[in-house]
Enzyme design. Structure first.
Site, PDB file in Angstrom:
ATOM      1  N   CYS A 121    -113.217  56.971  11.849  1.00 14.20           N
ATOM      2  CA  CYS A 121    -112.823  58.104  11.905  1.00 14.20           C
ATOM      3  C   CYS A 121    -111.699  58.301  12.991  1.00 14.20           C
ATOM      4  CB  CYS A 121    -113.843  59.411  11.788  1.00 14.20           C
ATOM      5  SG  CYS A 121    -113.180  60.536  11.315  1.00 14.20           S
ATOM      6  N   GLU A 122    -110.740  57.545  12.940  1.00 13.83           N
ATOM      7  CA  GLU A 122    -109.717  57.474  13.794  1.00 13.83           C
ATOM      8  C   GLU A 122    -108.368  56.730  13.191  1.00 13.83           C
ATOM      9  OE1 GLU A 122    -108.377  58.317  17.384  1.00 13.83           O
ATOM     10  OE2 GLU A 122    -110.292  58.138  17.034  1.00 13.83           O
TER      11      GLU A 122
END
Length: 431
Positions: free
Chosen positions: A361-362
């Site tokens: 999640c980046e």
């Protein structure tokens, strides 16, 4: 293929170190690190033979463990009679636990704590590569308390810019590492080292950077270091017995990168050094070099399984894999180039330009952009090449992802040398 340990079999599968990567992925799962033991040994022998031929029997290559520090690597280094370069107590512990003869270990670092110094001496580390005056005094105190004399090298900065990425260029005057020759600090530190009762100053060390393809930065640095050796002899009456030139020779990550002949590079550097020694009227010290990346990089490969596919018309094709920046953070950190291939479909036409994205999640979690692949499908196996250095070494559990397993490949067989982390491993130290 960018390395001679890669090929394609009759099934159209990528073969690495003589083994079908698809079969390994199916048996062990992905992400999966692979290492080629024969390639690691080949590189060790290239350095050992070239250095012995050019510098004599006193020369010794030191494997730089920060590139990949695991017990099985130190088994190979012990068997190949290499020295090692360690940069933390954790690396000291790993090498010691693997049974490496610690008298051939050189302990680096710009901020060794008192605990680091004591632990390294307890483990019998042969040399400290001393970075600054505070460390010098800490080594003297601990050696005095133990009633021993500790061998050291002083790390100096010769002021060479090797024109590499700023974050991995460490030989310039403005650096957190070492004492600068240009400012006079190096000579002052040498004087202090020679005054310590429990320190045996063996010589000097420098390291100018990483991923360097030319020989000129190395010959320039060697010339500066030899001039300093001559100056120390003239000013202080001190003769350096060792000179460590560090590491930094590049490796091929892409087809367009040049192929480096490491033995030829060593011969060129040695010839320039012999000429410099003759001109300066000094004997050649015993030479050390610190190859790390060039020993293990192309001995490594990482396998991933394709998951989500996303096409943004007019923009790009995203191919998401089951790993990412936790197991290879180098693109996110440095925009480091890698070759990526479809290990399961090596003979298919590469007609789709893709961005290979990780699962974190980046938004910056990418492995590589602009990668030509056969039109990807969920379940395809991708291989990222040349991942033996600074992949597992820099791996993390970001997003609570367990780190991958690692296999050592040798003589047509695989051996598990690093088990895949479990969810239980992620909370093992939590109270």
């Amino acid at each position: 293929m960018i390395c001679n340990n890669l090929s394609i079999n009759e099934k159209g599968h990528l073969v690495f170190a003589g083994m079908d990567t698809m079969e390994l992925a199916q048996k062990y799962g992905t992400p999966l690190y692979l290492l080629d033991e024969a390639k690691i040994r080949e590189k060790c022998r290239i350095y050992k033979r070239a250095m012995a031929r050019e510098f004599g029997a006193s020369a010794l290559p030191l494997y730089a463990g920060k590139a990949l520090c695991i017990k099985d690597i130190y088994r190979i280094m012990r068997e190949e009679e290499m020295g090692i370069d360690v940069v933390s107590s954790g690396e000291v512990f790993t090498a010691h636990a693997a049974g490496f003869p610690m008298g051939n270990a050189y302990f680096h670092g710009n901020n060794k704590t008192d605990r680091d110094v004591a632990y390294a001496m307890e483990c019998g580390v042969g040399y400290f590569v001393c970075d600054n005056e505070e460390e010098l005094f800490a080594i003297e105190r601990e050696a005095n308390a133990r009633g021993i004399t500790q061998k050291i090298l002083l790390r100096l900065t010769p002021g060479i810019d090797p024109h590499t990425h700023k974050a991995i260029s460490t030989g310039r005057v403005d650096s957190k590492f070492g004492a600068a020759i240009e400012t006079g600090q190096a000579m002052a530190l040498t004087r202090v080292a020679l005054s310590q009762a429990h320190i045996d100053l063996r010589g000097f060390h420098c390291h100018i950077g990483s991923q360097i393809f030319e020989t000129e930065p190395f010959t320039d640095a060697a010339d500066i270091m030899l001039r300093f050796v001559a100056s120390a002899k003239a000013e202080l009456g001190y003769t350096a017995r060792e000179l460590n030139l560090g590491g930094g020779m590049g490796v091929r990550y892409l087809e367009e990168h040049p192929t480096i002949d490491y033995a030829e590079n060593i011969a060129i550097i040695a010839q320039k050094m012999r000429e410099a020694c003759a001109s300066l009227g000094i004997d050649m010290p015993a030479i050390r070099m610190e190859p790390g990346r060039s020993i293990v990089a192309d001995a490594g490969l990482t396998l991933y399984t394709v998951g989500t596919l996303k096409t943004i018309p007019g923009f790009r094709h995203y191919v998401s894999i089951d790993g990412g920046m936790p197991d290879n953070p180098r693109y996110a950190l440095y925009q480091s180039p890698y070759s990526v291939v479809a290990a399961s479909r090596m003979n298919d036409k590469r007609d789709t330009v893709c961005t290979v994205a990780g699962r974190c999640c980046e938004s910056g979690d990418l492995i590589q952009e602009g990668v030509p692949l056969p039109k990807p499908c969920r379940g395809d196996i991708l291989a990222v090449l040349t991942t033996g250095a600074y992949n597992y070494a820099m791996a993390s559990n970001y997003n609570r992802l367990p780190r991958p397993a690692m296999l050592m490949l040798a003589d047509g067989r695989e051996r598990l040398i690093l088990r895949r982390e479990t969810f239980e491993d992620l909370i093992r130290n939590e109270l």
